[in-house]
Motif scaffolding. Structure first.
Motif, PDB file in Angstrom:
ATOM      1  N   ALA A   1      -4.808  11.946   7.080  1.00 52.96           N
ATOM      2  CA  ALA A   1      -3.892  11.913   5.940  1.00 52.96           C
ATOM      3  C   ALA A   1      -4.402  10.852   4.978  1.00 52.96           C
ATOM      4  O   ALA A   1      -4.001   9.691   5.016  1.00 52.96           O
ATOM      5  N   ARG A   2      -5.297  11.246   4.091  1.00 56.68           N
ATOM      6  CA  ARG A   2      -5.979  10.289   3.226  1.00 56.68           C
ATOM      7  C   ARG A   2      -5.374  10.293   1.822  1.00 56.68           C
ATOM      8  O   ARG A   2      -4.836  11.307   1.369  1.00 56.68           O
ATOM      9  N   ALA A   3      -5.490   9.151   1.159  1.00 59.74           N
ATOM     10  CA  ALA A   3      -4.941   9.023  -0.191  1.00 59.74           C
ATOM     11  C   ALA A   3      -5.688   7.935  -0.941  1.00 59.74           C
ATOM     12  O   ALA A   3      -6.341   7.074  -0.344  1.00 59.74           O
ATOM     13  N   TYR A   4      -5.552   7.974  -2.277  1.00 59.80           N
ATOM     14  CA  TYR A   4      -6.165   6.959  -3.139  1.00 59.80           C
ATOM     15  C   TYR A   4      -5.063   6.232  -3.905  1.00 59.80           C
ATOM     16  O   TYR A   4      -4.210   6.860  -4.545  1.00 59.80           O
ATOM     17  N   HIS A   5      -5.092   4.906  -3.803  1.00 61.00           N
ATOM     18  CA  HIS A   5      -4.165   4.071  -4.562  1.00 61.00           C
ATOM     19  C   HIS A   5      -4.832   3.742  -5.896  1.00 61.00           C
ATOM     20  O   HIS A   5      -5.940   3.197  -5.932  1.00 61.00           O
ATOM     21  N   LEU A   6      -4.164   4.073  -6.993  1.00 59.70           N
ATOM     22  CA  LEU A   6      -4.749   3.884  -8.319  1.00 59.70           C
ATOM     23  C   LEU A   6      -4.603   2.429  -8.742  1.00 59.70           C
ATOM     24  O   LEU A   6      -3.599   2.029  -9.313  1.00 59.70           O
ATOM     25  N   GLY A   7      -5.616   1.635  -8.417  1.00 56.98           N
ATOM     26  CA  GLY A   7      -5.590   0.210  -8.728  1.00 56.98           C
ATOM     27  C   GLY A   7      -5.123  -0.605  -7.533  1.00 56.98           C
ATOM     28  O   GLY A   7      -4.689  -0.069  -6.519  1.00 56.98           O
ATOM     29  N   PRO A   8      -5.190  -1.936  -7.655  1.00 55.74           N
ATOM     30  CA  PRO A   8      -4.762  -2.797  -6.546  1.00 55.74           C
ATOM     31  C   PRO A   8      -3.238  -2.895  -6.484  1.00 55.74           C
ATOM     32  O   PRO A   8      -2.535  -2.588  -7.444  1.00 55.74           O
ATOM     33  N   THR A   9      -2.744  -3.328  -5.338  1.00 56.28           N
ATOM     34  CA  THR A   9      -1.307  -3.548  -5.184  1.00 56.28           C
ATOM     35  C   THR A   9      -0.937  -4.948  -5.663  1.00 56.28           C
ATOM     36  O   THR A   9      -1.801  -5.812  -5.867  1.00 56.28           O
ATOM     37  N   MET A  10       0.361  -5.190  -5.806  1.00 56.81           N
ATOM     38  CA  MET A  10       0.829  -6.516  -6.204  1.00 56.81           C
ATOM     39  C   MET A  10       0.438  -7.549  -5.148  1.00 56.81           C
ATOM     40  O   MET A  10       0.062  -8.673  -5.476  1.00 56.81           O
ATOM     41  N   ARG A  11       0.502  -7.165  -3.856  1.00 58.94           N
ATOM     42  CA  ARG A  11       0.127  -8.102  -2.796  1.00 58.94           C
ATOM     43  C   ARG A  11      -1.358  -8.432  -2.858  1.00 58.94           C
ATOM     44  O   ARG A  11      -1.769  -9.570  -2.616  1.00 58.94           O
ATOM     45  N   MET A  12      -2.179  -7.443  -3.174  1.00 58.16           N
ATOM     46  CA  MET A  12      -3.609  -7.704  -3.268  1.00 58.16           C
ATOM     47  C   MET A  12      -3.918  -8.653  -4.419  1.00 58.16           C
ATOM     48  O   MET A  12      -4.828  -9.487  -4.336  1.00 58.16           O
ATOM     49  N   ARG A  13      -3.132  -8.557  -5.500  1.00 61.61           N
ATOM     50  CA  ARG A  13      -3.380  -9.414  -6.650  1.00 61.61           C
ATOM     51  C   ARG A  13      -2.901 -10.844  -6.429  1.00 61.61           C
ATOM     52  O   ARG A  13      -3.475 -11.784  -6.976  1.00 61.61           O
ATOM     53  N   ASP A  14      -1.849 -11.004  -5.623  1.00 57.81           N
ATOM     54  CA  ASP A  14      -1.248 -12.341  -5.496  1.00 57.81           C
ATOM     55  C   ASP A  14      -0.629 -12.487  -4.100  1.00 57.81           C
ATOM     56  O   ASP A  14       0.575 -12.711  -3.967  1.00 57.81           O
ATOM     57  N   GLN A  15      -1.453 -12.390  -3.058  1.00 58.92           N
ATOM     58  CA  GLN A  15      -0.935 -12.325  -1.689  1.00 58.92           C
ATOM     59  C   GLN A  15      -0.160 -13.575  -1.291  1.00 58.92           C
ATOM     60  O   GLN A  15       0.912 -13.475  -0.700  1.00 58.92           O
ATOM     61  N   GLN A  16      -0.692 -14.746  -1.574  1.00 58.72           N
ATOM     62  CA  GLN A  16      -0.034 -15.971  -1.115  1.00 58.72           C
ATOM     63  C   GLN A  16       1.369 -16.123  -1.695  1.00 58.72           C
ATOM     64  O   GLN A  16       2.317 -16.456  -0.984  1.00 58.72           O
ATOM     65  N   ARG A  17       1.530 -15.836  -2.956  1.00 55.73           N
ATOM     66  CA  ARG A  17       2.851 -15.970  -3.582  1.00 55.73           C
ATOM     67  C   ARG A  17       3.803 -14.880  -3.081  1.00 55.73           C
ATOM     68  O   ARG A  17       4.997 -15.127  -2.884  1.00 55.73           O
ATOM     69  N   ILE A  18       3.279 -13.680  -2.868  1.00 56.27           N
ATOM     70  CA  ILE A  18       4.120 -12.600  -2.337  1.00 56.27           C
ATOM     71  C   ILE A  18       4.561 -12.939  -0.921  1.00 56.27           C
ATOM     72  O   ILE A  18       5.737 -12.775  -0.551  1.00 56.27           O
ATOM     73  N   ASP A  19       3.638 -13.437  -0.094  1.00 57.85           N
ATOM     74  CA  ASP A  19       3.990 -13.813   1.277  1.00 57.85           C
ATOM     75  C   ASP A  19       5.036 -14.925   1.286  1.00 57.85           C
ATOM     76  O   ASP A  19       5.924 -14.943   2.140  1.00 57.85           O
ATOM     77  N   ARG A  20       4.925 -15.849   0.371  1.00 53.24           N
ATOM     78  CA  ARG A  20       5.886 -16.955   0.296  1.00 53.24           C
ATOM     79  C   ARG A  20       7.301 -16.418   0.091  1.00 53.24           C
ATOM     80  O   ARG A  20       8.260 -16.871   0.736  1.00 53.24           O
ATOM     81  N   VAL A  21       7.432 -15.444  -0.785  1.00 58.87           N
ATOM     82  CA  VAL A  21       8.747 -14.852  -1.039  1.00 58.87           C
ATOM     83  C   VAL A  21       9.194 -13.999   0.145  1.00 58.87           C
ATOM     84  O   VAL A  21      10.334 -14.098   0.621  1.00 58.87           O
ATOM     85  N   SER A  22       8.286 -13.179   0.648  1.00 61.86           N
ATOM     86  CA  SER A  22       8.633 -12.273   1.742  1.00 61.86           C
ATOM     87  C   SER A  22       9.071 -13.027   2.985  1.00 61.86           C
ATOM     88  O   SER A  22      10.097 -12.714   3.596  1.00 61.86           O
ATOM     89  N   HIS A  23       8.299 -14.040   3.372  1.00 63.55           N
ATOM     90  CA  HIS A  23       8.583 -14.759   4.610  1.00 63.55           C
ATOM     91  C   HIS A  23       9.923 -15.487   4.563  1.00 63.55           C
ATOM     92  O   HIS A  23      10.567 -15.668   5.603  1.00 63.55           O
ATOM     93  N   ALA A  24      10.338 -15.890   3.364  1.00 61.98           N
ATOM     94  CA  ALA A  24      11.607 -16.602   3.252  1.00 61.98           C
ATOM     95  C   ALA A  24      12.795 -15.709   3.611  1.00 61.98           C
ATOM     96  O   ALA A  24      13.836 -16.202   4.038  1.00 61.98           O
ATOM     97  N   PHE A  25      12.627 -14.372   3.462  1.00 63.88           N
ATOM     98  CA  PHE A  25      13.741 -13.458   3.691  1.00 63.88           C
ATOM     99  C   PHE A  25      13.616 -12.656   4.987  1.00 63.88           C
ATOM    100  O   PHE A  25      14.607 -12.446   5.688  1.00 63.88           O
ATOM    101  N   VAL A  26      12.405 -12.173   5.301  1.00 60.20           N
ATOM    102  CA  VAL A  26      12.279 -11.274   6.443  1.00 60.20           C
ATOM    103  C   VAL A  26      12.462 -12.002   7.770  1.00 60.20           C
ATOM    104  O   VAL A  26      12.850 -11.385   8.774  1.00 60.20           O
ATOM    105  N   ALA A  27      12.204 -13.317   7.814  1.00 60.15           N
ATOM    106  CA  ALA A  27      12.386 -14.057   9.068  1.00 60.15           C
ATOM    107  C   ALA A  27      13.820 -13.947   9.558  1.00 60.15           C
ATOM    108  O   ALA A  27      14.074 -13.918  10.771  1.00 60.15           O
ATOM    109  N   ASP A  28      14.781 -13.879   8.645  1.00 57.98           N
ATOM    110  CA  ASP A  28      16.187 -13.790   9.014  1.00 57.98           C
ATOM    111  C   ASP A  28      16.535 -12.436   9.625  1.00 57.98           C
ATOM    112  O   ASP A  28      17.494 -12.318  10.384  1.00 57.98           O
ATOM    113  N   ARG A  29      15.737 -11.406   9.299  1.00 56.63           N
ATOM    114  CA  ARG A  29      16.098 -10.037   9.638  1.00 56.63           C
ATOM    115  C   ARG A  29      15.228  -9.418  10.720  1.00 56.63           C
ATOM    116  O   ARG A  29      15.583  -8.382  11.279  1.00 56.63           O
ATOM    117  N   ILE A  30      14.048 -10.006  10.980  1.00 51.73           N
ATOM    118  CA  ILE A  30      13.112  -9.408  11.941  1.00 51.73           C
ATOM    119  C   ILE A  30      12.830 -10.418  13.048  1.00 51.73           C
ATOM    120  O   ILE A  30      11.928 -11.255  12.929  1.00 51.73           O
TER     121      ILE A  30
END
Length: 535
Positions: A227-256
């Motif tokens: 099941a192959r696909a092409y992503h047109l351009g990079p993702t937001m995480r690929m462009r700014d992973q550290q800042r995205i992880d900073r936001v994500s980790h602050a919330f998902v730790a409470d739920r997972i």
């Protein structure tokens, strides 16, 4: 299927399609990319009459439009965010399978069919395709040869690495649900209904959080390279992973709770605890307190306790407590009413995202490190149930039980009519029975050392075990040395025996000529003596 080992399923290359699939495409702006995505969906080899396409306009300006002749529906979601948009599409979906698809992901023609082959083999799967990220300029019309148009492209390195590290997610991975990415993942609609919609309180990390709830509902996660696909351009995480992880980790730790590496604080509480202990609050004040206090002093702080009892029947106007027929209930209620980790419930109330449930019968008192050791055993062996009984338990004694919620959810999905649920759990993940005393359980409340002391005791026990293991290794080395010495002595003895035998043979050989001379002399002497006698 045991754990996440889906290899027993063998989806055929050729099959008769029967299931309907709802493809949900949340979109915000980027009409040019959406047009290419819809063109790719129109080329899918899975039957069009079994494919429902729902595009969700998430407040685009100008509004999105569907190209002429597109077999899709357009839904408008004014609430910003990808999770609300997906939930809006989910509310319109009628398929047996929900296929999440981002509005910048172009599927190859056989992608949906590759997903659906799996869903025709079992009704509790989450299947994820392989995405490659292209930086090629966007064509006005999607070409027939996608590879020529979009290569060279980068693979989804994190996803590929996860699959390779875990033998395709089959070797008891800790977080198989991490495979659930919204770009190109399909899920049984039955599982989605059980898990619930996307969490629209989350800013990022919604896909992973929903993947975790699907896991709790019994899902098996399957990577599908066809099941192959092409992503047109990079993702937001690929462009700014550290800042995205900073936001994500602050919330998902409470739920997972499975993200224990994000829960590094030694004492704080979380929205979803890692363990919930369920106890009978009517078993008597001293008995209940022995169990609850031991749990609250546990080295596992990431837990909650549910005390089940008829708390709503208690008389609040108590003027003669010693004459109250419900005095023990009153004492339990009063003792734990303001303890934040203890919930007084009239029925069993366990958050559906709690991964482990400990059922502690009256009279079973865990040690302060008992729960930590049971959790370690469950994780190491992928067990769905651990039963704890004393060595001398009478016939019919009720064991303490540590249950893995995801294993029980899977067991409910696959259990045959009339089959005991524990038997189904044994098939999908495994069951162990352990001796209570070996895991620190007793029948009387012990001295509560406190977490630090209990932790030190555990560390000391580990150090003692390491020291004993080292000593055992030294002794094994000494035994091996003695064996070598004994072997050398045995060899020397054999060689000595050979030398003695050789010397004996040589001596006998040397004695034979002398014996011959003596025999000749004896004969001659005899003749001489005989002649004299005759004369």
């Amino acid at each position: 299927m045991r754990g996440n080992d889906y290899r027993m399923l063998r989806p055929p290359e050729r099959f008769t399609p029967e299931l309907r699939v709802s493809v949900i495409v949340p979109a915000y702006g980027a009409q040019d990319k959406l047009d290419l995505v819809l063109q790719a969906l129109a080329r899918q080899t899975y039957p069009a009459e079994l494919t429902e396409i729902i595009v969700v306009d998430n407040g685009s300006t100008p509004p999105l439009r569907l190209p002429e002749g597109t077999a899709a529906r357009l839904v408008v979601c004014e609430q910003p965010g990808r999770a609300p948009a997906r939930n809006a599409g989910l509310g319109e979906a009628t398929g047996d399978v929900i296929h999440w698809l981002d509005s910048d992901v172009v599927l190859t023609p056989g992608a949906i069919e590759a997903h659906m082959r799996w869903h025709h083999t079992a009704p509790y799967l989450s299947v994820t395709g392989y995405i490659r990220f292209t930086s090629a300029p966007l064509p006005a019309v999607l070409p027939d040869d996608l590879e020529a148009a979009f290569e060279p492209a980068q693979p989804h390195a994190w996803l590929v690495g996860l699959v390779e590290r875990t033998d395709g997610l089959t070797n008891n991975p800790i977080r198989p649900f991490s495979l659930h990415v919204g770009g190109a993942t399909s899920v049984s609609a039955r599982l989605v209904r059980a898990a619930g919609p996307m969490d629209d309180d989350l800013i990022v990390g919604q896909d992973t959080e929903m993947g975790y709830r699907l896991y709790q509902a019994g899902a098996v996660f399957v990577p599908e390279p066809q099941a192959r696909a092409y992503h047109l351009g990079p993702t937001m995480r690929m462009r700014d992973q550290q800042r995205i992880d900073r936001v994500s980790h602050a919330f998902v730790a409470d739920r997972i709770p499975a993200y224990q590496w994000l829960r590094t604080h030694p004492t704080r509480q979380w929205k979803v605890p890692n363990v919930t202990a369920v106890l009978d609050g009517t078993a008597g004040y001293e008995t209940v307190r022995a169990g609850v206090d031991a749990l609250l002093a546990s080295t596992v702080t990431d837990l909650s306790v549910v005390l089940v009892g008829p708390w709503d029947t208690l008389d609040r106007d108590r003027r003669a407590p010693l004459k109250d027929p419900n005095l023990d209930l009153v004492l339990v209620h009063g003792h734990y009413e303001h303890e934040s980790r203890v919930h007084l419930a009239t029925t069993e109330e366990v958050h559906p995202s709690v991964p482990f449930v400990l059922r502690l019968p009256p009279g079973r008192v865990p040690g302060e490190d008992s729960l930590a050791r049971l959790l370690a055993l469950a994780r190491a062996e992928g067990l769905g149930l651990i039963e704890v009984l004393p060595a001398e338990a009478p016939e019919g004694a009720v064991p303490a039980r540590l249950e893995r919620a995801s294993s029980f959810a899977r067991a409910r999905l696959v259990a045959r009519p009339g089959e005991p649920l524990d038997d189904a759990v044994a098939e999908v993940s495994g069951v162990r029975r352990v001796v209570a005393e070996e895991y620190g359980f007793g029948d009387e409340p012990g001295e509560l050392l406190g977490r630090r002391a209990a932790y030190k005791a555990r560390v000391q026990a580990q150090a003692d075990a390491a020291r004993l293991a080292k000593e055992a290794e030294r002794l094994r080395g000494q035994v091996a040395k003695w064996r070598d010495e004994a072997a050398r002595w045995r060899k020397s003895t054999v060689e000595l025996r050979r030398e003695v035998g050789t010397l004996r043979r040589q001596l006998r050989a040397a004695q034979r000529p002398q014996e011959g001379v003596r025999a000749v002399l004896a004969r001659r002497m005899k003749r001489v003596l005989t002649g004299r006698t005759r004369g």
